[in-house]
Design a protein around this motif. Structure first.
Motif, PDB file in Angstrom:
ATOM      1  N   GLU A   1      37.294  32.941  48.410  1.00 53.69           N
ATOM      2  CA  GLU A   1      36.001  33.063  47.710  1.00 53.69           C
ATOM      3  C   GLU A   1      36.017  34.254  46.749  1.00 53.69           C
ATOM      4  N   ILE A   2      36.491  35.399  47.232  1.00 54.98           N
ATOM      5  CA  ILE A   2      36.528  36.590  46.376  1.00 54.98           C
ATOM      6  C   ILE A   2      37.559  36.410  45.256  1.00 54.98           C
ATOM      7  N   ALA A   3      38.685  35.804  45.579  1.00 54.75           N
ATOM      8  CA  ALA A   3      39.705  35.570  44.544  1.00 54.75           C
ATOM      9  C   ALA A   3      39.126  34.719  43.423  1.00 54.75           C
ATOM     10  N   LYS A   4      38.404  33.664  43.808  1.00 57.98           N
ATOM     11  CA  LYS A   4      37.793  32.789  42.793  1.00 57.98           C
ATOM     12  C   LYS A   4      36.789  33.563  41.935  1.00 57.98           C
ATOM     13  N   LEU A   5      35.955  34.369  42.583  1.00 66.94           N
ATOM     14  CA  LEU A   5      34.981  35.181  41.838  1.00 66.94           C
ATOM     15  C   LEU A   5      35.676  36.150  40.884  1.00 66.94           C
ATOM     16  N   ALA A   6      36.875  36.579  41.286  1.00 63.72           N
ATOM     17  CA  ALA A   6      37.616  37.543  40.469  1.00 63.72           C
ATOM     18  C   ALA A   6      38.396  36.859  39.352  1.00 63.72           C
ATOM     19  N   GLY A   7      38.236  35.531  39.249  1.00 62.02           N
ATOM     20  CA  GLY A   7      38.892  34.834  38.150  1.00 62.02           C
ATOM     21  C   GLY A   7      40.273  34.303  38.472  1.00 62.02           C
ATOM     22  N   GLU A   8      40.689  34.440  39.712  1.00 59.22           N
ATOM     23  CA  GLU A   8      41.987  33.910  40.132  1.00 59.22           C
ATOM     24  C   GLU A   8      41.878  32.416  40.415  1.00 59.22           C
ATOM     25  N   LYS A   9      43.018  31.742  40.458  1.00 61.63           N
ATOM     26  CA  LYS A   9      43.029  30.360  40.927  1.00 61.63           C
ATOM     27  C   LYS A   9      42.908  30.381  42.436  1.00 61.63           C
TER      28      LYS A   9
ATOM     29  N   ILE B   1      42.614  42.469  44.098  1.00 58.28           N
ATOM     30  CA  ILE B   1      41.496  41.608  43.688  1.00 58.28           C
ATOM     31  C   ILE B   1      40.152  42.231  44.037  1.00 58.28           C
ATOM     32  N   ALA B   2      40.048  42.745  45.257  1.00 60.20           N
ATOM     33  CA  ALA B   2      38.794  43.378  45.683  1.00 60.20           C
ATOM     34  C   ALA B   2      38.452  44.538  44.747  1.00 60.20           C
ATOM     35  N   GLN B   3      39.466  45.320  44.429  1.00 67.28           N
ATOM     36  CA  GLN B   3      39.258  46.491  43.579  1.00 67.28           C
ATOM     37  C   GLN B   3      38.831  46.082  42.165  1.00 67.28           C
ATOM     38  N   GLU B   4      39.485  45.056  41.648  1.00 71.31           N
ATOM     39  CA  GLU B   4      39.163  44.607  40.291  1.00 71.31           C
ATOM     40  C   GLU B   4      37.748  44.045  40.208  1.00 71.31           C
ATOM     41  N   LEU B   5      37.380  43.238  41.206  1.00 65.40           N
ATOM     42  CA  LEU B   5      36.032  42.659  41.174  1.00 65.40           C
ATOM     43  C   LEU B   5      34.981  43.749  41.334  1.00 65.40           C
ATOM     44  N   ALA B   6      35.255  44.705  42.208  1.00 70.53           N
ATOM     45  CA  ALA B   6      34.316  45.817  42.407  1.00 70.53           C
ATOM     46  C   ALA B   6      34.131  46.599  41.108  1.00 70.53           C
ATOM     47  N   THR B   7      35.210  46.803  40.393  1.00 69.63           N
ATOM     48  CA  THR B   7      35.134  47.529  39.121  1.00 69.63           C
ATOM     49  C   THR B   7      34.385  46.730  38.070  1.00 69.63           C
ATOM     50  N   SER B   8      34.751  45.463  37.937  1.00 65.68           N
ATOM     51  CA  SER B   8      34.153  44.686  36.848  1.00 65.68           C
ATOM     52  C   SER B   8      32.678  44.416  37.093  1.00 65.68           C
ATOM     53  N   LYS B   9      32.259  44.338  38.357  1.00 69.97           N
ATOM     54  CA  LYS B   9      30.849  44.065  38.642  1.00 69.97           C
ATOM     55  C   LYS B   9      30.096  45.327  39.073  1.00 69.97           C
ATOM     56  N   SER B  10      30.757  46.454  39.082  1.00 68.21           N
ATOM     57  CA  SER B  10      30.118  47.725  39.473  1.00 68.21           C
ATOM     58  C   SER B  10      29.385  47.604  40.800  1.00 68.21           C
ATOM     59  N   CYS B  11      30.086  47.121  41.779  1.00 71.03           N
ATOM     60  CA  CYS B  11      29.464  46.952  43.098  1.00 71.03           C
ATOM     61  C   CYS B  11      30.514  47.159  44.178  1.00 71.03           C
ATOM     62  N   ILE B  12      30.067  47.069  45.410  1.00 74.12           N
ATOM     63  CA  ILE B  12      30.986  47.077  46.546  1.00 74.12           C
ATOM     64  C   ILE B  12      31.459  45.645  46.771  1.00 74.12           C
ATOM     65  N   VAL B  13      32.748  45.462  47.025  1.00 71.74           N
ATOM     66  CA  VAL B  13      33.263  44.131  47.364  1.00 71.74           C
ATOM     67  C   VAL B  13      33.814  44.163  48.783  1.00 71.74           C
ATOM     68  N   VAL B  14      33.373  43.191  49.574  1.00 72.83           N
ATOM     69  CA  VAL B  14      33.831  43.059  50.961  1.00 72.83           C
ATOM     70  C   VAL B  14      34.570  41.736  51.082  1.00 72.83           C
ATOM     71  N   MET B  15      35.799  41.800  51.504  1.00 73.30           N
ATOM     72  CA  MET B  15      36.668  40.619  51.569  1.00 73.30           C
ATOM     73  C   MET B  15      37.107  40.488  53.018  1.00 73.30           C
ATOM     74  N   THR B  16      36.640  39.445  53.687  1.00 74.78           N
ATOM     75  CA  THR B  16      36.928  39.320  55.115  1.00 74.78           C
ATOM     76  C   THR B  16      38.083  38.365  55.357  1.00 74.78           C
TER      77      THR B  16
END
Lengths: 261, 261, 261
Positions: C121-129, C147-162
């Protein structure tokens, strides 16, 4: 020897549900306990897409609305195209005209592989006089085995009729399943859960007549094992999940209790 | 000696619910544990028909929408015609204006036999200043017994106010019920379940004031018995179902803890 | 020493959920087990009002519809104005285009403080296949931490990847949480429940990066303790609630298992 549970646990089939809001969690949870993966998605914009990545579709009209029935038909058409099994749990047919009408509409609009219901629900679908007390069966006048067989023949599908003894017909033959325990009737949702288990077993076995029989046997066996260590409906539900999760094909094999007629 | 549980188990009244999506399963399951039969049906095309074959109607606005309120009013009108009891659980009144408005709309549109809520919900319905924290009561300024009595008088119905002590009023007399256990507040849904139990008892007892008192006593007793063998909210819920299922009128009689004021 | 549980139990923050219909009860119940107060309200007429009296908002798109997404956006705007944390659980992103589109729509329309999802789910949100199997993660090609780090940066939020290990990023730093037990994956809803726990912890801790870490640690610790006394998914869920309810900051402190990278 077939090993349905092993196959489910190895392949982890995705079981798409469009179901009722009362037992939706229990349906998902029992699917997972037996090793398959549940998903619930009813929005018209995505339901057919979700069906296309699934291995079986389980429909349940327990809290039906027009919108939900439309979603069921959309998804069932996608399932028919993909040739994955569709299970319909005809909850509450015989209680209101709306349910009678909507169940008929689904059955007439798409191919249902397995129709499931209690005695009065199936009797009503088969054209008999029957009055379902909400979602609870009432006694029926006709011979349940004959009704199951007739409905299976007229709709060209498998019919599963749950009750004192579970009757499964493909129109020609009948399985009578005697696994199960009366405590299963003491909690809400075991009927709905049975449809999820049937969907999970049918997802990995193209012989849906056999799959339905295996599903009811295995689910009933989990119920028997759970009943041994339970003191009421609360502990029974807990133990039902534990037993379903721990069950192996080897142990189930020893407890199978059905006959072919 | 009245034997409400015996009567419920012998007659198996159908209890129609239009309720919230959070605790819908628990409402159904506790109804069954006490021996009645739950059914949930909210589609406008069938909800009144379902009410017509039922013995009580339980409404709960916990996750209300305009459509759901319309269905509640449709069903309540059918219940009024059939003269079966209608219970309204005013969940979250005092939290948003929408809830305040919709609860008032229901009460003004149909005859409600039993209005149930926590202290701040009932206070708000009675015209007091009260702020409900989501669905959780907050302390109220007014005397709860007086509020219950006033609302019961002004709406010509039974009022059930749950909290530290449960207060039931018919406008003239008051029952204070002291059965129950604090662990009941540790799980979500005991409030909603109480409304289902009240509906089940009112279905078999035309004296709704008495039925509401019995329901809260019996449900509270099941909670007390469950608490004795529980180590937290998980095991408590399991045991609550086991105890409700196993309870007899004889055993309940010995543990009744209420007074009439 | 911070004492998040003590703070939650003392302040009893109201956690507003707009969530899915499968695990809605479990989300509410785990919120309460940890000491916070859950409320679920999705009607467009009241959802923003409910958010305004709440201390955190938890969104979950597990059974999304257009109407539900609209309600989520209404509520999230109210949360943004009130400056209370918003958690988005991106359930099923990567399974259908509708989910991908709607998750993106929410994230683009409002400020999400914490985005949570499984690996795919997080990978998809981050633009990955990535292809999510219903709501179940599949293996991803990319490095999850990156991926978590990139999404957190691009969306300026905390990303939690379980997943096997839980990864939390604020765009700069990463917490890897190793608390938890594989039985948590044997029941439906632990992922959704984790979002509720994160919301509860974030409600009382303005450092959301830290709050998310604490929440996953504490929830995982409850899972570890529950697993010790469970024999399958049924008993595990019961024990999970008991342990979450009984957990203290002192006991949790001793079992914390995470590292900062």
């Amino acid at each position: 020897m077939q090993e349905p549970l092993k196959t489910i646990k190895e392949t982890r089939p995705l079981i798409h549900h469009i179901t009722n809001w009362v037992t939706i969690y229990e349906c998902a949870n029992i699917t997972r306990a037996f090793g398959a993966l549940p998903v619930m998605a009813h929005a018209p914009e995505e339901c057919a897409d979700m069906t296309r990545i699934s291995s079986a579709l389980v429909l349940n009209i327990g809290t039906l609305t027009n919108e939900l029935i439309d979603a069921m038909i959309l998804s069932a058409k996608a399932a028919n195209e993909k040739k994955i099994p569709v299970v319909l749990d005809a909850v509450g047919v015989g209680a209101t005209k709306f349910r009678d009408y909507m169940a008929a509409k689904i059955i007439d609009s798409v191919n249902i592989d397995i129709i499931k219901g209690n005695y009065s629900e199936i009797a009503k679908l088969a054209g008999e006089k029957a009055q379902t007390k909400g979602v609870e069966t009432t006694s029926i006048n006709a011979d349940p085995r004959k009704i199951a067989q007739e409905l299976a023949t007229s709709k060209s599908c498998i019919v599963v009729m749950t009750g004192k003894e579970d009757i499964i017909s493909n129109g020609k033959k009948i399985f009578v399943v005697r696994n199960g325990h009366e405590l299963m009737g003491s909690i809400v949702g075991t009927g709905c859960m049975a449809a999820s288990v049937i969907g999970s077993f049918a997802a990995v076995n193209p012989d849906h007549f056999d799959a339905a029989k295996d599903a009811l046997c295995y689910f009933g066996i989990a119920g028997e094992l759970a009943a041994e260590v339970s003191r009421g409906p609360g502990s029974f539900k807990v133990n039902l999940y534990d037993e379903a999760f721990s069950l192996s094909d080897e142990n189930a094999e020893k407890m199978l209790n059905f006959e072919e007629c």
